[in-house]
Design an enzyme around this catalytic site. Structure first.
Site, PDB file in Angstrom:
ATOM      1  N   ASP A   6      51.712  32.321  23.400  1.00 42.70           N
ATOM      2  CA  ASP A   6      53.033  32.943  23.348  1.00 42.70           C
ATOM      3  C   ASP A   6      53.991  32.085  24.170  1.00 42.70           C
ATOM      4  OD1 ASP A   6      54.578  35.602  22.639  1.00 42.70           O
ATOM      5  OD2 ASP A   6      55.124  35.081  24.703  1.00 42.70           O
TER       6      ASP A   6
ATOM      7  N   GLU B  49      58.103  31.769  25.825  1.00 44.44           N
ATOM      8  CA  GLU B  49      59.426  32.322  26.134  1.00 44.44           C
ATOM      9  C   GLU B  49      60.400  31.155  26.050  1.00 44.44           C
ATOM     10  OE1 GLU B  49      59.839  35.451  26.283  1.00 44.44           O
ATOM     11  OE2 GLU B  49      57.690  35.906  26.357  1.00 44.44           O
TER      12      GLU B  49
ATOM     13  N   HIS C   2      57.580  40.586  27.527  1.00 47.64           N
ATOM     14  CA  HIS C   2      58.372  39.371  27.335  1.00 47.64           C
ATOM     15  C   HIS C   2      58.078  38.316  28.395  1.00 47.64           C
ATOM     16  CE1 HIS C   2      60.670  41.037  24.033  1.00 47.64           C
ATOM     17  NE2 HIS C   2      60.898  42.126  24.749  1.00 47.64           N
TER      18      HIS C   2
ATOM     19  N   ASP D 108      52.175  38.752  27.077  1.00 47.08           N
ATOM     20  CA  ASP D 108      52.283  38.935  25.628  1.00 47.08           C
ATOM     21  C   ASP D 108      51.082  38.322  24.911  1.00 47.08           C
ATOM     22  OD1 ASP D 108      54.638  40.124  26.221  1.00 47.08           O
ATOM     23  OD2 ASP D 108      55.921  38.737  25.102  1.00 47.08           O
TER      24      ASP D 108
END
Length: 593
Positions: free
Chosen positions: A38, A40, A179, A184
């Site tokens: 994942d 960001e 988040h 995540d």
């Protein structure tokens, strides 16, 4: 035509039992290492936005093997709304490494794994872009998208949407998405395992099943994928049969097992094929030496069995011919077969309507009679409307004798067999006149008549050129250095084989010639094989790299034949289909090369 690798008994083909390996059955999900990743980011577009955090979890058979997490300096400010959403601020990433330093460590962590991400195009898209920007080779990862998998496996009654947070609650994940990349990724691991349990009950047990899983594929359809396992990874023909042994469908492929397995996956979306799979209880394979042999065998088997789920090539016997009758005052007649009666023929046409258009083109050029009654050498009937219009020579009232009428018939037969130029010129002139009067619809009718005639004439001349040869042997070099060999007799594929690299192809060709099918001469250009088979053979002979080895007879076509008009007609039709109405006058006329 002999087939290596298949034991035959009459019309039946027997495939020996095969003990398949686990590799051929697929890779069980329990043996696959997944890297759930994942990211960001500062925005949604790679190249315009930067990565601020990478989190990944490596898992196999439900066991966590390792975790990867690092903040990343995006080399730009983090927008306030992104900072609020993720909790990652400019101060937090100020001293963090750039993505160029993070990528090598991540790729080493994910090496040999199947990548998993929720909404994978987003995360993988960023990683691929950054790898390219920094000069790193992106591995050929297999990628699983849990969002896509959830949309296929779950219904709206179960979850209102497929967001990560919604799925985490539905599967009671141990980590709540917040988040942040690692949290995540951990939640995605739990979602992945929940989805595995769901699709496992639908027959998805291997990585290959997972890649092709779709809710459109029924459990019954997927459960029949074992039918493909006895088939070889080789070119050939496959036949789906039902519990009574009736052939349901015939197909061909360069790789029999791979192609048949696709019928039990999401890649097969045709409704009628799904219905066919529901009825099928077995798949029979016939291995072929070459792709051309597979194509030819497919045509022959479809014609033999007429499977209900095959739409094309089921009735090659349904042919239409134009015949110049043999009588004192010959006429054109539409017939379904040709005879050794000295008549002139044009064809075969696959559709009656096409033959009728070609006949109309000939009547536009040669004013021979169109009535069907038999006329003696001294007819005394009254003339018809066509004669009054000047479109018929009117032999019915004796205004033209047999010899003078025969001159027109001789020219007609020459246009059928040798040179269609008189028909092309007559119809082109007619098209020009109609276009000049802005009668474009009528001009298009004549254009279609001309096209049907020229294509029919060119097709017959091409087939006649090859079917007149008692034997033709040709070869093409394969990528591995071997040779693809074919023996063609009167246009029919009589034998096919491969000469392996390191062996002399002449010896293999002589063996093929000795065992090839005997093909006797017949009447007409399609006596030895169906028109489709002859055209398949011709396309292969005309393909790049094919060499003629031996030729018994002459393989020739008329220099003034119909083939030279085909490109002009194609250009004219393309121009008419794409021009504005005001430009159709020019487009309707066949143009020069």
């Amino acid at each position: 035509m002999t087939t290596p690798g298949a034991a035959t008994n009459g019309a039946q083909t027997r495939i020996r039992g095969v003990q398949t390996s686990f590799d051929e059955l697929g890779t069980p999900l329990r043996d696959v290492t997944f890297c759930v990743v994942d990211l960001e980011t500062t925005g949604g577009a790679p190249g315009e936005s930067g990565i601020t955090e990478v989190g990944a979890v490596k898992v196999r058979c439900g066991e966590i093997l390792g975790e990867f997490q690092t903040l990343v300096n995006p080399h730009g400010p983090i927008p306030p709304f992104v900072a609020v959403l993720t909790g990652i601020t400019n101060a937090m990433v100020a001293t963090s490494p750039r993505i160029g330093s993070v990528l090598p460590a991540f790729l080493e962590f994910a090496q040999g794994c199947v990548l998993v991400a929720h909404n994978a195009p987003f995360d993988v898209g960023f990683l691929r872009h950054e790898a390219k920007e920094h000069g790193f080779d992106w591995p050929d990862f297999i990628v699983v998208d849990t969002a896509l998998l959830a949309r296929r496996a779950l219904t709206r009654d179960e979850t209102p949407n497929c967001k990560l947070g919604t799925l985490a609650r539905f599967f009671r994940a141990g980590t709540t998405p917040n988040h942040r990349a690692l949290s995540d990724a951990r939640a995605t691991v739990d979602v992945l395992h929940g989805l595995f349990e769901r699709v496992g009950s639908l027959g998805v047990q291997t990585l290959e099943d997972l890649q092709t899983f779709s809710s459109r594929v029924s459990t019954a359809q997927r459960s029949k994928r074992h039918l493909a396992e006895p088939l070889p990874h080789a070119p050939g023909v496959y036949l789906f049969t039902d519990d009574r042994g009736e052939v349901l469908y015939v197909g061909k492929s360069k790789d029999l097992r791979t192609r048949v397995r696709n019928y039990f996956t999401a890649s097969e979306t045709r409704t009628r094929m799904g219905e066919m799979i529901g009825l099928a209880t077995a798949v029979r394979g016939i291995e072929c030496a070459t792709p051309l042999e597979a194509e030819v065998r497919e045509l022959r088997l479809i014609a033999q069995h007429k499977p209900r789920y095959n739409r094309k090539s089921r009735f090659p016997e349904r042919q239409h011919w134009l015949k110049v009758t043999v009588e004192p005052f010959p006429r054109l007649s539409l017939v379904k077969e040709i005879r050794d009666d000295g008549a002139g023929y044009l064809g075969p046409f696959g559709r009656k309507q096409t033959a009728e258009r070609a006949m109309a083109a000939l009547h536009e050029t040669f004013p021979i009679r169109q009535c069907t009654q038999r006329l003696s050498r001294q007819p005394k009937s009254s003339i018809c409307v066509l004669a009054e219009m000047g479109r018929c020579l009117a032999p019915c009232d004796g205004r033209i004798d047999v010899e003078a009428y025969g001159e027109f018939v001789t020219a007609l037969r020459a246009a059928l067999a040798v040179d269609p130029t008189p028909v092309v010129n007559a119809l082109t002139t007619r098209i020009d006149l109609l276009a000049a009067e802005e009668r474009f619809e009528d001009a298009a009718v004549h254009r279609d008549r001309l096209s049907s005639f020229v294509r029919g004439s060119a097709r017959m001349q091409r087939m006649a050129s090859i079917t007149s040869c008692p034997e033709l042997c040709a070869a093409r070099r394969l990528d591995d250095g071997g040779w693809e060999l074919h023996v063609i007799r009167r246009g029919r594929l009589a034998a096919a084989g491969v000469s392996p690299v390191g062996t002399h192809p002449r010896r293999h060709l002589e063996m093929l010639q000795a065992s090839a099918e005997t093909v006797l001469p017949g009447i007409g250009p399609a006596a030895s094989a169906s028109p489709e088979e002859i055209e398949l053979v011709l396309r292969w002979l005309e393909s790049p790299g094919v060499r003629l080895v031996e030729l018994d007879g002459e393989w020739t076509s008329p220099i003034a034949g119909a083939g030279r008009h085909l490109r002009r007609l194609d250009n004219a039709r393309a121009g008419a289909d794409h021009s504005e109405p005001g430009e159709r006058r020019r487009a309707l006329r066949p143009v020069g090369p």
